[in-house]
Design a protein around this motif. Sequence first.
Motif, PDB file in Angstrom:
ATOM      1  N   ALA A  76       8.385   4.528  15.589  1.00 37.27           N
ATOM      2  CA  ALA A  76       6.846   4.298  15.154  1.00 37.27           C
ATOM      3  C   ALA A  76       6.732   3.085  14.636  1.00 37.27           C
ATOM      4  O   ALA A  76       5.619   2.478  14.730  1.00 37.27           O
ATOM      5  N   ARG A  77       7.973   2.815  14.018  1.00 37.37           N
ATOM      6  CA  ARG A  77       7.531   0.749  13.195  1.00 37.37           C
ATOM      7  C   ARG A  77       7.413   0.379  14.044  1.00 37.37           C
ATOM      8  O   ARG A  77       6.761  -0.993  14.246  1.00 37.37           O
ATOM      9  N   LEU A  78       8.376   0.172  15.387  1.00 36.07           N
ATOM     10  CA  LEU A  78       7.941  -0.848  16.631  1.00 36.07           C
ATOM     11  C   LEU A  78       6.378  -0.196  17.419  1.00 36.07           C
ATOM     12  O   LEU A  78       6.184  -1.217  17.499  1.00 36.07           O
ATOM     13  N   GLU A  79       5.884   0.503  16.817  1.00 35.49           N
ATOM     14  CA  GLU A  79       4.383   0.865  17.681  1.00 35.49           C
ATOM     15  C   GLU A  79       3.784  -0.108  16.506  1.00 35.49           C
ATOM     16  O   GLU A  79       2.582  -1.304  17.476  1.00 35.49           O
ATOM     17  N   VAL A  80       3.490   0.104  15.350  1.00 36.37           N
ATOM     18  CA  VAL A  80       3.225  -0.838  14.747  1.00 36.37           C
ATOM     19  C   VAL A  80       2.936  -2.498  14.805  1.00 36.37           C
ATOM     20  O   VAL A  80       2.248  -2.966  14.648  1.00 36.37           O
ATOM     21  N   ALA A  81       4.040  -2.711  14.559  1.00 40.94           N
ATOM     22  CA  ALA A  81       4.638  -4.644  15.219  1.00 40.94           C
ATOM     23  C   ALA A  81       4.278  -4.190  16.081  1.00 40.94           C
ATOM     24  O   ALA A  81       3.778  -5.869  16.278  1.00 40.94           O
ATOM     25  N   ARG A  82       3.900  -3.803  17.634  1.00 37.39           N
ATOM     26  CA  ARG A  82       3.572  -4.099  18.678  1.00 37.39           C
ATOM     27  C   ARG A  82       2.275  -4.778  18.498  1.00 37.39           C
ATOM     28  O   ARG A  82       1.766  -6.138  18.917  1.00 37.39           O
ATOM     29  N   ARG A  83       1.726  -3.609  17.961  1.00 39.14           N
ATOM     30  CA  ARG A  83      -0.183  -3.564  17.890  1.00 39.14           C
ATOM     31  C   ARG A  83      -0.412  -4.993  16.987  1.00 39.14           C
ATOM     32  O   ARG A  83      -1.456  -5.290  16.767  1.00 39.14           O
ATOM     33  N   ALA A  84       0.847  -4.769  15.090  1.00 35.18           N
ATOM     34  CA  ALA A  84       0.291  -5.786  14.803  1.00 35.18           C
ATOM     35  C   ALA A  84       0.031  -7.744  15.164  1.00 35.18           C
ATOM     36  O   ALA A  84      -0.653  -8.212  15.010  1.00 35.18           O
ATOM     37  N   ILE A  85       1.608  -7.395  16.278  1.00 32.32           N
ATOM     38  CA  ILE A  85       1.442  -9.028  16.418  1.00 32.32           C
ATOM     39  C   ILE A  85       0.583  -9.500  17.566  1.00 32.32           C
ATOM     40  O   ILE A  85      -0.277  -9.933  17.904  1.00 32.32           O
ATOM     41  N   ALA A  86      -0.773  -7.753  18.399  1.00 37.54           N
ATOM     42  CA  ALA A  86      -1.229  -8.173  19.153  1.00 37.54           C
ATOM     43  C   ALA A  86      -2.875  -8.726  18.355  1.00 37.54           C
ATOM     44  O   ALA A  86      -3.423  -9.206  18.575  1.00 37.54           O
ATOM     45  N   ASP A  87      -3.041  -7.809  17.190  1.00 40.11           N
ATOM     46  CA  ASP A  87      -3.675  -8.127  16.228  1.00 40.11           C
ATOM     47  C   ASP A  87      -4.095  -9.608  15.187  1.00 40.11           C
ATOM     48  O   ASP A  87      -4.583  -9.870  14.624  1.00 40.11           O
ATOM     49  N   ARG A  88      -2.499  -9.916  15.523  1.00 35.41           N
ATOM     50  CA  ARG A  88      -2.524 -10.860  14.326  1.00 35.41           C
ATOM     51  C   ARG A  88      -2.332 -10.137  13.165  1.00 35.41           C
ATOM     52  O   ARG A  88      -3.495 -11.645  11.781  1.00 35.41           O
ATOM     53  N   ASP A  89      -2.075  -9.402  12.503  1.00 34.27           N
ATOM     54  CA  ASP A  89      -2.635  -8.369  11.358  1.00 34.27           C
ATOM     55  C   ASP A  89      -1.049  -8.094  10.287  1.00 34.27           C
ATOM     56  O   ASP A  89      -0.495  -6.863  10.496  1.00 34.27           O
ATOM     57  N   LEU A  90      -0.580  -8.888   9.746  1.00 34.97           N
ATOM     58  CA  LEU A  90      -0.280  -9.412   8.609  1.00 34.97           C
ATOM     59  C   LEU A  90       0.271  -7.500   8.089  1.00 34.97           C
ATOM     60  O   LEU A  90       1.044  -7.916   7.029  1.00 34.97           O
ATOM     61  N   SER A  91      -1.228  -7.917   7.543  1.00 34.78           N
ATOM     62  CA  SER A  91      -1.381  -6.477   6.366  1.00 34.78           C
ATOM     63  C   SER A  91      -0.684  -5.307   6.788  1.00 34.78           C
ATOM     64  O   SER A  91      -0.084  -4.305   5.800  1.00 34.78           O
ATOM     65  N   SER A  92      -0.431  -5.471   8.401  1.00 32.47           N
ATOM     66  CA  SER A  92       0.059  -3.856   9.040  1.00 32.47           C
ATOM     67  C   SER A  92       1.181  -3.998   9.361  1.00 32.47           C
ATOM     68  O   SER A  92       2.479  -3.785   8.593  1.00 32.47           O
ATOM     69  N   LEU A  93       1.420  -5.543   9.842  1.00 33.49           N
ATOM     70  CA  LEU A  93       2.940  -6.067  10.092  1.00 33.49           C
ATOM     71  C   LEU A  93       4.174  -6.279   9.075  1.00 33.49           C
ATOM     72  O   LEU A  93       5.360  -5.599   8.680  1.00 33.49           O
ATOM     73  N   GLY A  94       3.601  -6.970   7.513  1.00 35.51           N
ATOM     74  CA  GLY A  94       4.128  -7.623   6.528  1.00 35.51           C
ATOM     75  C   GLY A  94       4.938  -5.437   5.458  1.00 35.51           C
ATOM     76  O   GLY A  94       5.957  -5.463   5.601  1.00 35.51           O
ATOM     77  N   PRO A  95       4.117  -4.686   5.823  1.00 34.40           N
ATOM     78  CA  PRO A  95       4.634  -3.409   5.234  1.00 34.40           C
ATOM     79  C   PRO A  95       5.515  -2.522   5.478  1.00 34.40           C
ATOM     80  O   PRO A  95       6.955  -1.929   5.035  1.00 34.40           O
ATOM     81  N   MET A  96       5.901  -2.738   6.879  1.00 35.35           N
ATOM     82  CA  MET A  96       6.392  -1.845   7.893  1.00 35.35           C
ATOM     83  C   MET A  96       6.961  -3.040   7.888  1.00 35.35           C
ATOM     84  O   MET A  96       8.737  -2.108   7.430  1.00 35.35           O
ATOM     85  N   LEU A  97       7.691  -4.356   7.664  1.00 34.51           N
ATOM     86  CA  LEU A  97       9.110  -4.855   7.675  1.00 34.51           C
ATOM     87  C   LEU A  97       9.549  -5.025   6.566  1.00 34.51           C
ATOM     88  O   LEU A  97      11.099  -4.484   7.087  1.00 34.51           O
ATOM     89  N   GLU A  98       8.920  -4.385   5.152  1.00 32.75           N
ATOM     90  CA  GLU A  98       9.477  -4.512   4.216  1.00 32.75           C
ATOM     91  C   GLU A  98      10.450  -3.177   4.112  1.00 32.75           C
ATOM     92  O   GLU A  98      11.257  -3.047   4.054  1.00 32.75           O
ATOM     93  N   GLU A  99       9.700  -1.689   4.185  1.00 34.40           N
ATOM     94  CA  GLU A  99      10.078  -0.905   4.965  1.00 34.40           C
ATOM     95  C   GLU A  99      11.432  -0.253   5.895  1.00 34.40           C
ATOM     96  O   GLU A  99      11.764   0.321   5.382  1.00 34.40           O
ATOM     97  N   GLU A 100      10.770  -0.982   6.512  1.00 29.32           N
ATOM     98  CA  GLU A 100      12.267  -1.490   7.872  1.00 29.32           C
ATOM     99  C   GLU A 100      13.473  -1.589   7.453  1.00 29.32           C
ATOM    100  O   GLU A 100      14.682  -1.513   7.678  1.00 29.32           O
ATOM    101  N   ALA A 101      13.235  -3.200   6.539  1.00 33.52           N
ATOM    102  CA  ALA A 101      14.771  -3.947   5.707  1.00 33.52           C
ATOM    103  C   ALA A 101      14.986  -2.813   4.736  1.00 33.52           C
ATOM    104  O   ALA A 101      16.811  -2.459   4.760  1.00 33.52           O
ATOM    105  N   LEU A 102      14.564  -2.256   3.842  1.00 34.26           N
ATOM    106  CA  LEU A 102      14.847  -1.562   3.284  1.00 34.26           C
ATOM    107  C   LEU A 102      15.622  -0.269   3.504  1.00 34.26           C
ATOM    108  O   LEU A 102      16.395   0.534   2.692  1.00 34.26           O
ATOM    109  N   SER A 103      15.091   0.408   4.345  1.00 31.11           N
ATOM    110  CA  SER A 103      15.849   1.397   5.488  1.00 31.11           C
ATOM    111  C   SER A 103      17.421   1.262   5.914  1.00 31.11           C
ATOM    112  O   SER A 103      18.240   2.375   5.621  1.00 31.11           O
TER     113      SER A 103
END
Length: 244
Positions: free
Chosen positions: A160-187
């Motif tokens: 699910a995180r990978l799909e969020v990343a793929r869509r966020a990059i395609a849409d240039r959407d940092l508001s979606s990519l950023g929180p997911m990156l922080e969640e992934e890092a903490l995980s």
Amino acid sequence: GAEDEIVIDGRALAGPARERVVRHLDLFRGRAGSRCSAHVASDNTFPMGTGIASSASGFAALTVAAAAAYGLVLTEAELSALARRGSGSAARSIPDGFVWWQSGDDSTSHARSIADAGHWDLRDIVVVVSREHKALGSTDGHAAALGSQCLPGRLAALPARLEVARRAIADRDLSSLGPMLEEEALSLHAVALTGRPPVLYWSGETVALMKMVAGWRGDGVPVYTSAVMSGRGTLRFMGVTMPA
């Protein structure tokens, strides 16, 4: 013939680190049917072993250079798959731009570009807070992670995180990519903290900078911690250019 010579930052490599490079060179000698030894020299502009994939960049460069030196004509996918054999993350360092790393085995796992470098003006910033090596290397860290009770949950969440990343990059959407990156890092670091043996990769300076990033975001600056690769020596965060 003569033995391989491996020099990094002016110092000859020895022991397991040298053997790792020689094994990688053997992959190319085997493909080329060559027995010629090699002289490998690498000069780095970034401290090694501080948690920002220095082995990945090194083995990606070695892969491209060795293929050329031994006269091999390989596709980008083949180069990426071979780079992975030296260091898993090196697979991502072969293609350009925003890169997707395909899972698989030694012959099928490779990375490919999903957007060119000019697709998004995303700024990736690395802060060096120490030049000390990580408390535990990546290979040993992966082995320790197998003992963590947090690992199954992390693995289950990855698709699910990978799909969020793929869509966020395609849409240039940092508001979606950023929180997911922080969640992934903490995980990832939760797994490290609960591994066998447990390991804390952060320093006090790392934590202080993470709090600063959160504070900047609270002030309206679009920036997020991306500490997946962060060790004792580095903190990584990213954001976009603020409008004038």
